[in-house]
Write a protein that holds these residues in place. Structure first.
Motif, PDB file in Angstrom:
ATOM      1  N   ILE A 271       1.071  -1.087  -0.218  1.00 51.28           N
ATOM      2  CA  ILE A 271       0.230   0.226  -0.189  1.00 51.28           C
ATOM      3  C   ILE A 271       0.893   1.023  -0.300  1.00 51.28           C
ATOM      4  CG2 ILE A 271      -1.699  -1.117   0.866  1.00 51.28           C
ATOM      5  CD1 ILE A 271      -1.373   0.578   3.524  1.00 51.28           C
ATOM      6  N   ALA A 272       2.134   1.282   0.912  1.00 52.91           N
ATOM      7  CA  ALA A 272       2.860   2.352   0.003  1.00 52.91           C
ATOM      8  C   ALA A 272       3.162   2.275  -1.441  1.00 52.91           C
ATOM      9  CB  ALA A 272       4.539   2.025   0.820  1.00 52.91           C
ATOM     10  N   VAL A 273       2.734   1.541  -2.111  1.00 48.85           N
ATOM     11  CA  VAL A 273       3.380   2.068  -3.807  1.00 48.85           C
ATOM     12  C   VAL A 273       1.762   2.029  -4.779  1.00 48.85           C
ATOM     13  CG1 VAL A 273       4.018   0.474  -6.015  1.00 48.85           C
ATOM     14  CG2 VAL A 273       5.351   0.534  -3.769  1.00 48.85           C
ATOM     15  N   SER A 274       0.629   1.778  -3.951  1.00 48.42           N
ATOM     16  CA  SER A 274      -0.360   1.060  -4.104  1.00 48.42           C
ATOM     17  C   SER A 274      -1.505   1.718  -2.608  1.00 48.42           C
ATOM     18  CB  SER A 274      -0.637   0.013  -5.344  1.00 48.42           C
ATOM     19  OG  SER A 274      -2.104   0.482  -5.928  1.00 48.42           O
ATOM     20  N   PRO A 275      -2.083   2.833  -2.914  1.00 51.32           N
ATOM     21  CA  PRO A 275      -2.782   2.736  -1.925  1.00 51.32           C
ATOM     22  C   PRO A 275      -4.308   1.607  -1.908  1.00 51.32           C
ATOM     23  CG  PRO A 275      -2.335   4.906  -1.987  1.00 51.32           C
ATOM     24  CD  PRO A 275      -1.749   3.672  -2.891  1.00 51.32           C
ATOM     25  N   SER A 276      -4.796   1.540  -3.142  1.00 54.32           N
ATOM     26  CA  SER A 276      -6.183   1.008  -3.025  1.00 54.32           C
ATOM     27  C   SER A 276      -6.127  -0.828  -3.142  1.00 54.32           C
ATOM     28  CB  SER A 276      -6.513   1.727  -3.961  1.00 54.32           C
ATOM     29  OG  SER A 276      -5.631   0.823  -5.385  1.00 54.32           O
ATOM     30  N   ILE A 277      -4.426  -1.221  -2.867  1.00 51.85           N
ATOM     31  CA  ILE A 277      -3.952  -3.093  -3.655  1.00 51.85           C
ATOM     32  C   ILE A 277      -5.046  -3.323  -2.395  1.00 51.85           C
ATOM     33  CG2 ILE A 277      -1.821  -2.726  -2.592  1.00 51.85           C
ATOM     34  CD1 ILE A 277      -1.234  -3.893  -4.561  1.00 51.85           C
ATOM     35  N   SER A 278      -5.328  -4.331  -2.739  1.00 46.85           N
ATOM     36  CA  SER A 278      -6.082  -5.492  -1.424  1.00 46.85           C
ATOM     37  C   SER A 278      -4.619  -6.872  -1.157  1.00 46.85           C
ATOM     38  CB  SER A 278      -6.494  -6.592  -1.389  1.00 46.85           C
ATOM     39  OG  SER A 278      -7.987  -5.050  -1.370  1.00 46.85           O
ATOM     40  N   ILE A 279      -4.412  -7.215  -0.103  1.00 41.93           N
ATOM     41  CA  ILE A 279      -3.593  -8.126   0.157  1.00 41.93           C
ATOM     42  C   ILE A 279      -4.470  -9.229   0.507  1.00 41.93           C
ATOM     43  CG2 ILE A 279      -1.670  -8.939   1.771  1.00 41.93           C
ATOM     44  CD1 ILE A 279      -1.048  -7.154  -0.677  1.00 41.93           C
ATOM     45  N   ILE A 280      -4.648 -10.704   0.176  1.00 44.79           N
ATOM     46  CA  ILE A 280      -5.511 -11.710  -0.040  1.00 44.79           C
ATOM     47  C   ILE A 280      -4.292 -13.257   0.480  1.00 44.79           C
ATOM     48  CG2 ILE A 280      -7.301 -12.390  -0.676  1.00 44.79           C
ATOM     49  CD1 ILE A 280      -6.643 -10.294  -2.363  1.00 44.79           C
ATOM     50  N   PRO A 281      -4.745 -13.180   2.008  1.00 42.71           N
ATOM     51  CA  PRO A 281      -3.685 -14.839   2.190  1.00 42.71           C
ATOM     52  C   PRO A 281      -4.366 -15.542   1.728  1.00 42.71           C
ATOM     53  CG  PRO A 281      -3.621 -12.736   4.805  1.00 42.71           C
ATOM     54  CD  PRO A 281      -4.830 -12.955   2.682  1.00 42.71           C
ATOM     55  N   GLU A 282      -4.215 -16.511   1.446  1.00 37.82           N
ATOM     56  CA  GLU A 282      -4.379 -17.983   0.962  1.00 37.82           C
ATOM     57  C   GLU A 282      -3.562 -19.323   1.561  1.00 37.82           C
ATOM     58  OE1 GLU A 282      -4.475 -22.342  -0.712  1.00 37.82           O
ATOM     59  OE2 GLU A 282      -4.617 -21.126  -2.239  1.00 37.82           O
ATOM     60  N   ILE A 283      -5.208 -19.821   3.213  1.00 34.51           N
ATOM     61  CA  ILE A 283      -4.736 -20.286   4.255  1.00 34.51           C
ATOM     62  C   ILE A 283      -5.199 -21.692   3.593  1.00 34.51           C
ATOM     63  CG2 ILE A 283      -5.067 -21.032   6.729  1.00 34.51           C
ATOM     64  CD1 ILE A 283      -3.319 -18.231   5.362  1.00 34.51           C
ATOM     65  N   TYR A 284      -4.576 -22.883   4.244  1.00 37.10           N
ATOM     66  CA  TYR A 284      -5.978 -23.494   4.578  1.00 37.10           C
ATOM     67  C   TYR A 284      -6.385 -24.417   5.692  1.00 37.10           C
ATOM     68  CZ  TYR A 284      -2.130 -27.746   5.962  1.00 37.10           C
ATOM     69  OH  TYR A 284      -1.689 -27.978   6.516  1.00 37.10           O
ATOM     70  N   PRO A 285      -5.518 -23.983   6.983  1.00 35.92           N
ATOM     71  CA  PRO A 285      -5.663 -24.654   8.441  1.00 35.92           C
ATOM     72  C   PRO A 285      -7.180 -23.648   8.226  1.00 35.92           C
ATOM     73  CG  PRO A 285      -3.327 -24.058   7.795  1.00 35.92           C
ATOM     74  CD  PRO A 285      -4.175 -23.408   7.065  1.00 35.92           C
ATOM     75  N   GLY A 286      -8.632 -23.941   8.662  1.00 32.57           N
ATOM     76  CA  GLY A 286      -9.285 -23.840   9.829  1.00 32.57           C
ATOM     77  C   GLY A 286      -9.311 -22.860  10.667  1.00 32.57           C
TER      78      GLY A 286
ATOM     79  N   GLN B 246      -6.563 -28.069  14.741  1.00 26.58           N
ATOM     80  CA  GLN B 246      -5.173 -27.570  15.301  1.00 26.58           C
ATOM     81  C   GLN B 246      -3.887 -27.667  14.330  1.00 26.58           C
ATOM     82  OE1 GLN B 246      -3.918 -32.370  16.587  1.00 26.58           O
ATOM     83  NE2 GLN B 246      -4.568 -32.718  14.744  1.00 26.58           N
ATOM     84  N   GLU B 247      -4.320 -27.451  12.601  1.00 34.88           N
ATOM     85  CA  GLU B 247      -3.234 -27.301  12.002  1.00 34.88           C
ATOM     86  C   GLU B 247      -3.119 -25.722  11.489  1.00 34.88           C
ATOM     87  OE1 GLU B 247      -5.319 -31.029   9.620  1.00 34.88           O
ATOM     88  OE2 GLU B 247      -5.921 -28.967  11.039  1.00 34.88           O
ATOM     89  N   ALA B 248      -4.298 -24.838  12.456  1.00 27.62           N
ATOM     90  CA  ALA B 248      -3.157 -23.655  12.127  1.00 27.62           C
ATOM     91  C   ALA B 248      -2.286 -23.393  13.085  1.00 27.62           C
ATOM     92  CB  ALA B 248      -4.778 -22.691  12.943  1.00 27.62           C
ATOM     93  N   PRO B 249      -2.012 -23.685  14.883  1.00 33.09           N
ATOM     94  CA  PRO B 249      -1.228 -23.666  15.401  1.00 33.09           C
ATOM     95  C   PRO B 249       0.227 -23.716  14.575  1.00 33.09           C
ATOM     96  CG  PRO B 249      -2.247 -24.611  16.931  1.00 33.09           C
ATOM     97  CD  PRO B 249      -3.338 -24.332  15.463  1.00 33.09           C
ATOM     98  N   ARG B 250      -0.113 -25.332  14.265  1.00 29.46           N
ATOM     99  CA  ARG B 250       1.475 -26.042  13.112  1.00 29.46           C
ATOM    100  C   ARG B 250       1.717 -25.340  12.713  1.00 29.46           C
ATOM    101  NH1 ARG B 250       2.100 -31.221  14.782  1.00 29.46           N
ATOM    102  NH2 ARG B 250       0.375 -32.253  16.375  1.00 29.46           N
ATOM    103  N   VAL B 251       1.175 -25.316  11.683  1.00 30.02           N
ATOM    104  CA  VAL B 251       2.139 -24.096  10.253  1.00 30.02           C
ATOM    105  C   VAL B 251       1.920 -22.716  11.080  1.00 30.02           C
ATOM    106  CG1 VAL B 251       0.832 -25.683   8.943  1.00 30.02           C
ATOM    107  CG2 VAL B 251      -0.655 -22.916   9.489  1.00 30.02           C
ATOM    108  N   GLY B 252       1.578 -22.019  11.849  1.00 32.94           N
ATOM    109  CA  GLY B 252       1.855 -20.741  12.603  1.00 32.94           C
ATOM    110  C   GLY B 252       0.819 -19.853  11.961  1.00 32.94           C
TER     111      GLY B 252
END
Length: 640
Positions: A262-277, A280-286
């Motif tokens: 956003i420092a370069v493009s203030p309207s850009i969006s960041i969308i992480p893709e995550i498989y843990p829901g 217990q995989e969430a704390p494992r992969v962080g």
């Protein structure tokens, strides 16, 4: 046990104070605004991008009703383009320009901490040139893999996982983020920002123990991660700090990506893709989606559920579909006013299930839970199992964008508490209780809200259920006492936190009947009786303005969209994994609603057209008889 509960509280307080981004307002939290409303309206499909095909991608998207084009042109996840990105940057510029000219949006895929070199046997691979960048097991084994480790690694390639504490790599990565943002692309889609704990042989590694990561942990905690923590032991204070540190590291990585973009493009969006829901995989992969939502603009969940090997919609049982609903409702609660995208897979060769049926079931289930739809061919991100069906689904969604592109506010006087810290430290015990409570509510058609530490202060319902919540901060405990002071009822199951030992009027179920019910339902869903735990059900039940009489296999979510009360129905009755993909039509559903909602109900079947039903006044309100429910439907009310 009392000492353990207290240590949970202390550990949580330390974790919150150490993470400067956690729980505070960030730019990403201020979602509202015209530049990002497109994220809530997307109908996604993915395409491989090169410098010659940008116009063809955009034309195909327009023809098939796609809004929100994912393009796969990974710069930092391929070692060659990490070093020299110019060709790929030009392709991204071209597709961004073409998409905008067509009134569409486009976002580009980048890997998070994974990087592939095309020639594993050659002299110039990331692992050969930068071995100090690699994640490692506690034994020192580096995270280097070949094509047998995952289907996306081609023969002859080298796949490595980089530690986010490799400072030279991170500086280069953020430079590439800024260059991508400068192309005019609408979003950066960050895949797999994980610690390596998900390939075969690494599941219990709790990596990474490379020197840079171990040193960062030592500076923060004073502990040597290689020698002074007991991996896998939630009763060990050092291991809990390691869990918190690993999650916070991924959070800070995503936050830094967004800051650079956003420092370069203030309207850009960041969308992480995550498989843990929520598991217990969430704390494992962080990658903890609860913690990540405030730091991103949307999250794409590659969320699968089911015991079969392919995990597709074609192979889900009714029990699986209910667990899927619970996961998606949880994500929506974590998200607040941000969108939830679901990347999932309907069909991958099931012999007795038509691809169209599997696609319809998947899209319906996601739409009724409030998520955006992204269904791909097989188990890849692009294509479709039936392009005509996808076009039909996307056209219907677009026609009703006032419903599916709008913010929903859940309705329910019962709250169910998602304790992120309890899940991180004691995942199996917490998740089984959490799911058990929500399954009872769904099958009994009791409307609920999912309450979290972020919105606990704002919850104004009558009942709040804490399912086996063992870890609470002092602030959370104080908020719970304030809830009770407002005449709220707290229901505690399992091993509750010691700070709640003297909580006035709390109803306690230490034997965890909700977890026992979940076990019975998982074993034999058709035979399980949602009325079989009457004491717990009476304690957690509450009423809303809508009461429904329907099969336990029908889900109804009640929510407000603007000034409308809306009902979202999903029918899973009669589905059989891999065999029966059309649910049994429901003919006996009745609704009784409060008079102030009016005598007129609008009924919109999934993929159908709107009709209007008139209700009949009764002593308890207004009664509506629904003529038929097939896969799903939406209803709303108007006052004459």
């Amino acid at each position: 046990m009392r000492i353990l509960h207290l240590s949970c509280s202390i550990a949580l307080g330390l974790a919150l104070s150490a993470g400067s981004l956690h729980g505070q307002s960030t730019d990403a939290q201020r979602f509202q605004g015209p530049q990002r409303t497109w994220l809530r309206k997307v109908r996604i499909a993915a395409y491989g991008l090169n410098p010659e095909n940008a116009d063809r991608i955009v034309q195909d998207a327009k023809a098939s009703g796609v809004y929100g084009i994912e393009v796969d042109n990974d710069i930092p996840g391929r070692y060659e383009s990490l070093l020299d990105p110019e060709v790929k940057l030009e392709a991204i510029r071209l597709v961004a320009r073409a998409a905008h000219h067509a009134g569409n949006k486009a976002f580009v895929y980048v890997a998070g901490l994974e990087c592939i070199s095309k020639d594993a046997d050659g002299p110039h691979t990331l692992a050969k040139e930068h071995p100090d960048w690699l994640q490692r097991k506690i034994t020192g084994e580096p995270a280097i893999f070949t094509s047998g480790a995952a289907f996306w690694i081609a023969k002859g390639e080298e796949d490595v996982w980089v530690t986010p504490y490799a400072s030279a790599w991170r500086e280069l990565y953020m430079k590439r983020v800024r260059q991508i943002a400068a192309t005019g692309i609408d979003g950066i889609y960050v895949d797999i920002p994980y610690w390596m704990t998900h390939f075969t042989g690494w599941e219990d590694s709790w990596a990474s123990f490379d020197s840079a990561t171990v040193e960062a942990f030592r500076k923060e905690t004073g502990l040597d991660a290689r020698k002074e923590i007991h991996l896998g032991d939630p009763n060990d204070a050092g291991f809990r700090k390691w869990i918190d540190f690993r999650i916070r590291t991924i959070d800070d990585f995503i936050a830094e990506i967004r800051k650079n973009a956003i420092a370069v493009s203030p309207s850009i969006s960041i969308i992480p893709e995550i498989y843990p829901g929520i598991e217990q995989e969430a704390p494992r992969v962080g990658a903890d989606v609860y913690q990540l939502y405030p730091l991103a603009d949307a999250i794409a969940h590659e969320y699968e559920f089911g015991d079969s090997e392919d995990h597709t919609a074609a192979s889900r049982t009714p029990f699986d579909w209910f667990m899927y609903q619970i996961g998606m409702r949880s994500f929506r609660a974590f998200a607040g006013d941000k969108p939830t995208w679901i990347l999932n897979y309907s069909w991958d060769g099931a012999a007795h299930v038509p691809p169209r049926d599997a696609m319809l079931n998947l899209a319906m289930s996601e739409l009724m839970a409030g998520a955006n739809v992204w269904d791909a061919r097989g188990h890849v991100m692009s294509g479709s199992n039936d392009a005509a069906t996808r076009t039909e689904i996307f056209g219907w969604i677009a026609k009703h964008e006032d419903i599916f592109g709008a913010l929903r506010v859940p309705v329910g006087e019962t709250g169910v508490y998602f304790s992120d810290t309890t899940r991180n430290y004691y995942p199996s015990e917490f998740v089984s209780s959490y799911r058990g409570v929500l399954l009872l509510l769904l099958e009994n058609h009791v409307q609920f809200q999912i309450v979290t530490p972020r919105n606990l202060k704002r919850f104004r319902g009558r009942v709040l259920v804490l399912p086996n919540v063992r870890c609470l901060s002092r602030e959370e405990a104080a908020d719970l006492r304030n809830f009770v002071s407002r005449r709220g009822r707290v229901v505690l199951t399992g091993a509750s936190n010691s700070q709640l030992d003297s909580l006035d009027g709390a109803l306690r179920f230490p034997e965890r009947p909700e977890a026992a019910y979940l076990g019975r339902a998982e074993h034999d869903f058709s035979a399980s009786d949602p009325a079989s735990e009457p004491a717990l059900l009476d304690a957690i039940r509450s009423d809303t303005d809508v009461r429904v009489s329907a099969s336990k296999n029908v889900v109804m979510h009640e929510a407000r969209i603007g000034d409308r009360d809306c009902l979202f129905f999903a029918n899973f009755d009669g589905l059989k994994a891999g065999e029966i993909s059309t649910p049994v039509s429901q003919h006996n559903i009745t609704l009784t609603v409060s008079r102030h909602l009016g005598k007129t109900m609008h009924w919109l079947p999934f993929l159908g057209t709107e009709s209007v039903l008139q209700g009949a006044p009764t002593a308890n309100g207004v009664r509506f008889d629904i003529p038929i429910l097939e896969r799903g439907a939406i209803a709303w009310f108007t006052v004459d």
